[in-house]
Design an enzyme around this catalytic site. Structure first.
Site, PDB file in Angstrom:
ATOM      1  N   HIS A   1      43.206 -28.878 -24.044  1.00 51.13           N
ATOM      2  CA  HIS A   1      42.163 -28.022 -23.228  1.00 51.13           C
ATOM      3  C   HIS A   1      41.570 -28.476 -21.731  1.00 51.13           C
ATOM      4  CE1 HIS A   1      38.624 -30.565 -24.851  1.00 51.13           C
ATOM      5  NE2 HIS A   1      38.701 -30.080 -25.865  1.00 51.13           N
TER       6      HIS A   1
ATOM      7  N   HIS B   1      33.291 -32.003 -38.125  1.00 48.69           N
ATOM      8  CA  HIS B   1      33.428 -31.104 -36.658  1.00 48.69           C
ATOM      9  C   HIS B   1      34.317 -29.931 -36.894  1.00 48.69           C
ATOM     10  CE1 HIS B   1      33.560 -30.174 -32.560  1.00 48.69           C
ATOM     11  NE2 HIS B   1      34.437 -31.115 -32.085  1.00 48.69           N
TER      12      HIS B   1
ATOM     13  N   GLU C   1      35.696 -28.033 -34.481  1.00 43.91           N
ATOM     14  CA  GLU C   1      36.720 -27.865 -33.462  1.00 43.91           C
ATOM     15  C   GLU C   1      38.076 -27.832 -34.019  1.00 43.91           C
ATOM     16  OE1 GLU C   1      36.433 -29.845 -29.904  1.00 43.91           O
ATOM     17  OE2 GLU C   1      37.892 -28.482 -28.714  1.00 43.91           O
TER      18      GLU C   1
ATOM     19  N   ASP D   1      41.098 -28.619 -33.694  1.00 42.50           N
ATOM     20  CA  ASP D   1      41.993 -29.952 -33.986  1.00 42.50           C
ATOM     21  C   ASP D   1      41.635 -30.636 -35.149  1.00 42.50           C
ATOM     22  OD1 ASP D   1      39.632 -30.550 -32.332  1.00 42.50           O
ATOM     23  OD2 ASP D   1      40.671 -32.401 -31.920  1.00 42.50           O
TER      24      ASP D   1
ATOM     25  N   HIS E   1      30.361 -33.568 -29.899  1.00 40.74           N
ATOM     26  CA  HIS E   1      30.146 -32.905 -28.259  1.00 40.74           C
ATOM     27  C   HIS E   1      29.931 -31.544 -28.730  1.00 40.74           C
ATOM     28  CE1 HIS E   1      34.445 -31.245 -27.703  1.00 40.74           C
ATOM     29  NE2 HIS E   1      34.156 -31.805 -28.662  1.00 40.74           N
TER      30      HIS E   1
ATOM     31  N   ASP F   1      34.656 -36.828 -33.321  1.00 38.57           N
ATOM     32  CA  ASP F   1      35.093 -37.405 -31.911  1.00 38.57           C
ATOM     33  C   ASP F   1      34.579 -38.793 -31.155  1.00 38.57           C
ATOM     34  OD1 ASP F   1      36.668 -35.206 -31.803  1.00 38.57           O
ATOM     35  OD2 ASP F   1      35.404 -33.860 -30.754  1.00 38.57           O
TER      36      ASP F   1
ATOM     37  N   TYR G   1      38.640 -40.710 -22.407  1.00 38.63           N
ATOM     38  CA  TYR G   1      37.985 -39.740 -23.543  1.00 38.63           C
ATOM     39  C   TYR G   1      36.508 -39.573 -23.256  1.00 38.63           C
ATOM     40  CZ  TYR G   1      37.444 -37.360 -27.902  1.00 38.63           C
ATOM     41  OH  TYR G   1      37.179 -36.180 -28.657  1.00 38.63           O
TER      42      TYR G   1
ATOM     43  N   HIS H   1      39.986 -39.266 -33.582  1.00 42.43           N
ATOM     44  CA  HIS H   1      41.176 -39.463 -32.496  1.00 42.43           C
ATOM     45  C   HIS H   1      41.169 -41.094 -32.469  1.00 42.43           C
ATOM     46  CE1 HIS H   1      41.304 -35.220 -31.794  1.00 42.43           C
ATOM     47  NE2 HIS H   1      40.013 -35.255 -31.391  1.00 42.43           N
TER      48      HIS H   1
HETATM   49 FE1  FEO Z   1      35.917 -31.543 -30.377  1.00 40.44          FE
HETATM   50 FE2  FEO Z   1      38.565 -33.621 -31.426  1.00 40.44          FE
HETATM   51  O1  FEO Z   1      37.518 -32.285 -31.249  1.00 40.44           O
END
Ligand code: FEO
Length: 404
Positions: A31, A85, A87, A89, A150, A169, A197, A230
């Site tokens: 993104h 989370h 999101e 991913d 986030h 994250d 990051y 991640h």
């Molecule tokens: Fe906020 Fe790795 O997604």
């Protein structure tokens, strides 16, 4: 119960925890963030009396995650799924995983329940409270909300018995690697990618990052292993990433200027180089970053410890150059603090770009040094001297010295 057939083995993180995530060697855009080293989507399996899955992975990687789970246990034995989370991913394959595993319960924060419902029309997800303690399948867990770190739904899960924090994250980085742990990778690489990051994802929330250690501590969270969603797991030196976050969130800039610009026929480029020389001659560090060869997310990373942002654009069709507009839009959203700055650019006739840049920098609360510098067509020696002088002014402001 390992099946011994999966090409994707799980990796043991601690006595009770396995990494069962996916490595995305190919992703180069996340993104708008240039993931030049790829990424990982980390999921974890807690093995106790029964099995709990913490987060899932991006939808196309479901088979890889399921293969890693199957290298430890029949996925049908997973009784609980925790979504730290929402999101995509980390939740992209959650609906399919629920369908395959049929867990007793799926848990998320209250905001996570809303977000997962809105993404996937999933019902029946159980909300956990901030600070709630729970025994799941024989494992004691603590949940702590980390709202806006986030996303509004973000939370972390702590396994006190192993002092292991599933941090979603936070404390992560986009880095595809064969290694799974911080102590297997070079420190410089870890710091660089963690900084990128933080700058591109968490910089707007620096106040919440500063408050995070206190919040975690109030919930009795004192990790010796930090397992983000991640990049590598911090087991060798988790204190290092905590220290780095504390430093970045303080936002104490170095005497360093970032010059970001684009150019049409080379004139704004010449101005940028002269300004850079002026900064360096006055004793400050400088990064000259033409947007033709620097991605906006790398510019954001350099701004993380910089004290000055100097932006240049030619005027085209009575406004700023599109690549500069793109970078400024992105940087404005990241809300970098405590910056001084300046604007410059060449023009043919009307010259609106410099004033537009100054307006945007003021909106970003950048403290402008001197007048914006516009040059018609091609800068001559006198114009380049004015550019160098502007760089010097910025550097002097950075060092705390005022020009005479
Ligand atoms: Fe906020 Fe790795 O997604």
């Amino acid at each position: 119960m390992a099946d011994g057939r999966s090409p994707f083995p799980a990796v043991r993180v601690s006595d009770r925890v396995w990494w069962v995530g996916a490595v995305d060697w190919a992703v180069r855009d996340f993104h708008g963030y240039a993931t030049s080293r790829g990424s990982t989507y980390n999921a974890y399996l807690i093995a106790a009396d029964s099995f709990t899955l913490v987060d899932t992975v991006k939808a196309p990687f479901r088979d890889e995650m399921m293969g890693r789970i199957a290298s430890v246990v029949d996925p049908g034995r997973i009784e609980y799924i925790i979504s730290n989370h929402s999101e995509m991913d980390h939740s992209g394959c959650l609906p399919e995983t629920i369908a395959a595993v049929r867990p007793k319960a799926v848990l998320a924060s209250a905001k996570g329940v809303e977000a997962l419902g809105a993404h996937f029309r999933l019902d029946g997800i159980r909300a956990v409270k901030d600070g709630e303690r729970m025994r799941l399948g024989g494992a004691d867990l603590v949940f702590a909300e980390t709202r806006m770190l986030h996303w509004p739904d973000s939370m972390v899960t702590y396994l006190p018995g192993e002092r292991l924090l599933f941090s979603q994250d936070a404390f992560g980085m986009h880095l595809a690697s064969g290694e799974r742990f911080d102590d297997e990778l070079p420190d410089r690489l870890l710091e660089r990618e963690a900084a990128k990051y933080y700058a591109n994802i968490l910089m707007p929330y620096a106040g919440l990052v500063r408050a995070l250690p206190g919040r975690l501590s109030r919930h009795g969270i004192d990790p010796r292993i930090i397992a983000p969603d991640h990049g590598p797991v911090w087991r060798g030196n988790p204190g290092r990433i905590l220290e780095l976050y504390a430093r970045w969130a303080e936002r104490r800039p170095e005497p360093k200027a970032v010059i970001v610009y684009d150019t049409m026929w080379g004139s704004t480029h010449r101005m940028a180089r002269a300004i850079g020389e002026g900064v360096a001659a006055a004793g400050a560090a400088v990064r000259v970053m033409p947007l033709g060869s620097n991605h906006r997310s790398d510019v954001a990373t350099e701004i993380l410890d910089a004290g000055a942002l100097i932006v240049g654009s030619p005027t085209i069709n009575n406004t700023i150059f599109p690549t500069v507009a793109d970078a400024l839009c992105y940087l404005r959203g990241l809300k970098p603090k405590n910056l001084v700055g300046a604007a410059f650019g060449s023009h043919g006739w009307s010259g609106e770009a410099v004033r537009e840049l100054e307006r945007t920098l003021r909106e970003m609360k950048v403290d402008l040094v001197g007048e914006g510098l516009g040059v018609q067509y091609v800068p001559d020696a006198a114009a380049l001297a004015r550019c160098a002088a502007l760089g010097g002014l910025v550097a002097e402001r950075l060092s705390g010295r005022r020009p005479a």
